[in-house]
Design an enzyme around this catalytic site. Structure first.
Site, PDB file in Angstrom:
ATOM      1  N   HIS A 136      88.009  49.883  18.343  1.00 32.85           N
ATOM      2  CA  HIS A 136      87.654  51.238  17.915  1.00 32.85           C
ATOM      3  C   HIS A 136      86.278  51.279  17.284  1.00 32.85           C
ATOM      4  O   HIS A 136      85.766  50.279  16.775  1.00 32.85           O
ATOM      5  CB  HIS A 136      88.684  51.777  16.909  1.00 32.85           C
ATOM      6  CG  HIS A 136      88.751  50.989  15.627  1.00 32.85           C
ATOM      7  ND1 HIS A 136      89.335  49.743  15.544  1.00 32.85           N
ATOM      8  CD2 HIS A 136      88.303  51.275  14.367  1.00 32.85           C
ATOM      9  CE1 HIS A 136      89.260  49.299  14.303  1.00 32.85           C
ATOM     10  NE2 HIS A 136      88.619  50.204  13.576  1.00 32.85           N
ATOM     11  N   ARG A 301      85.077  47.297   2.327  1.00 40.41           N
ATOM     12  CA  ARG A 301      84.198  47.935   3.302  1.00 40.41           C
ATOM     13  C   ARG A 301      83.569  49.189   2.718  1.00 40.41           C
ATOM     14  O   ARG A 301      84.250  49.996   2.078  1.00 40.41           O
ATOM     15  CB  ARG A 301      84.983  48.306   4.566  1.00 40.41           C
ATOM     16  CG  ARG A 301      84.092  48.800   5.719  1.00 40.41           C
ATOM     17  CD  ARG A 301      84.918  49.363   6.851  1.00 40.41           C
ATOM     18  NE  ARG A 301      85.481  50.666   6.483  1.00 40.41           N
ATOM     19  CZ  ARG A 301      86.558  51.193   7.080  1.00 40.41           C
ATOM     20  NH1 ARG A 301      87.195  50.522   8.012  1.00 40.41           N
ATOM     21  NH2 ARG A 301      87.010  52.378   6.704  1.00 40.41           N
TER      22      ARG A 301
END
Length: 314
Positions: A136, A301
């Site tokens: 993705h 992240r």
């Protein structure tokens, strides 16, 4: 690079079941490929992925270094930095040099205990297994998908838990010309309902649906800095090709997904503590191998806000 794309040999029944050399150009001919002067770049594969050494990732990097990092990111799509013993604040400060930080709207619903929305703590263990093992691009269900992401390894399993990236520009370049012509002007619908929505209460889904309706993006995206064409459909969030029957749309998307998964377009990172990966979310897809359960893996992240994707005919 100035060589021509090599001839590939499709089978009569499957135009993408090619064999032989599959090496695309890393960058367009017009790309500025001067040597890097403020750090060292060590390629991992011919087209995607390079280790960068000689710098420490903080918000105080000189402008010259930042300019060269931007060029390196465009060239290699994902950059790896080892031995980055940085704090959370330094991680954030480095990401902020690239633009506004993305405030992920769903993490407080899908990651219990997540208090910050610009730093996502992805903690997996025997109680919470990894579920990011689908190819993705991040948040393509948004009108302005992420430009890039900076992922830092906090705790890694003894073995396993690698992350893979696929070069969607190389994948586009090595499609047969007839397929490139077919998809160049197509548009696809992207949505979060079948991914993040699966883990939310129905009333939450209904509330968020008003804020984040399905969006449409070009199937082939153009990277504005280089003019590079990349595939911009992914298994996690792309729902359909607009204007096609469900059967035709599903068949075309399955073909493109399978093509992106070819190993010749990929790079694989074996994580170590304090390793940082920095990738261009526009130009590559990624996949987190979920082969380490029940071991523990903790990553942090930060994503940078992107712009609206531009297609070939825009």
């Amino acid at each position: 690079m100035t060589y021509s794309t090599p001839e590939i040999h499709p089978t009569p029944t499957d135009p993408l079941a090619a064999y032989g050399p599959l090496v695309a150009r890393r960058t367009p001919d017009s790309f500025d490929d001067r040597p890097y002067e403020t750090f060292t770049v060590s390629p991992v594969t011919p087209t995607i992925g390079a280790e960068v050494s000689g710098i420490r990732l903080t918000g105080g990097l000189p402008d010259e270094t930042m300019s060269e990092l931007r060029r390196a990111l465009l060239e290699w799509k994902v950059l790896f930095f080892r031995d980055q013993n940085i704090e959370r604040t330094e991680h954030r400060a480095f990401a902020e040099r690239w633009g506004s930080l993305e405030q992920h709207p769903f993490f407080k619903y899908t990651h219990p205990g997540q208090t910050e929305t610009d730093v996502a703590t992805l903690a997996k263990d025997a109680m919470t297994g990894g579920v990011e093992n689908n190819w993705h691009n991040d948040v393509t269900w948004h009108a302005f998908p992420s430009f890039a992401a900076v992922l830092r390894a906090v705790e890694v399993p003894p073995v396993g838990g690698d992350t893979l990236w696929s070069d969607t520009g190389a994948a586009y370049d090595l499609l047969p010309a007839t397929i490139r012509e077919r998809i160049d002007t197509l548009v696809a619908e992207h949505d979060w309902i079948n991914s993040f929505g699966k883990h939310m209460p129905p009333d939450t889904v209904e509330m968020l649906r008003l804020q984040f309706p399905a969006v449409q993006h070009p199937v082939v995206r153009v990277i504005p800095e280089t003019g590079r064409r990349v595939l911009f459909v992914n298994l996690s969030f792309t729902q359909r090709i607009v204007g096609m029957s469900p059967t035709e749309s599903d068949e075309l998307l399955r073909m493109l997904y399978r093509h992106v998964q070819r190993p010749e377009f990929q790079v694989r990172l074996r994580w170590q503590p304090n390793t940082v990966a920095f990738w261009d979310n526009r130009a590559c897809q990624h996949y987190a191998a979920s082969d380490y359960f029940p071991a523990r893996r903790v990553m942090e992240r930060i994503s940078i806000v992107g712009d609206r994707p531009v297609g070939v005919s825009s």
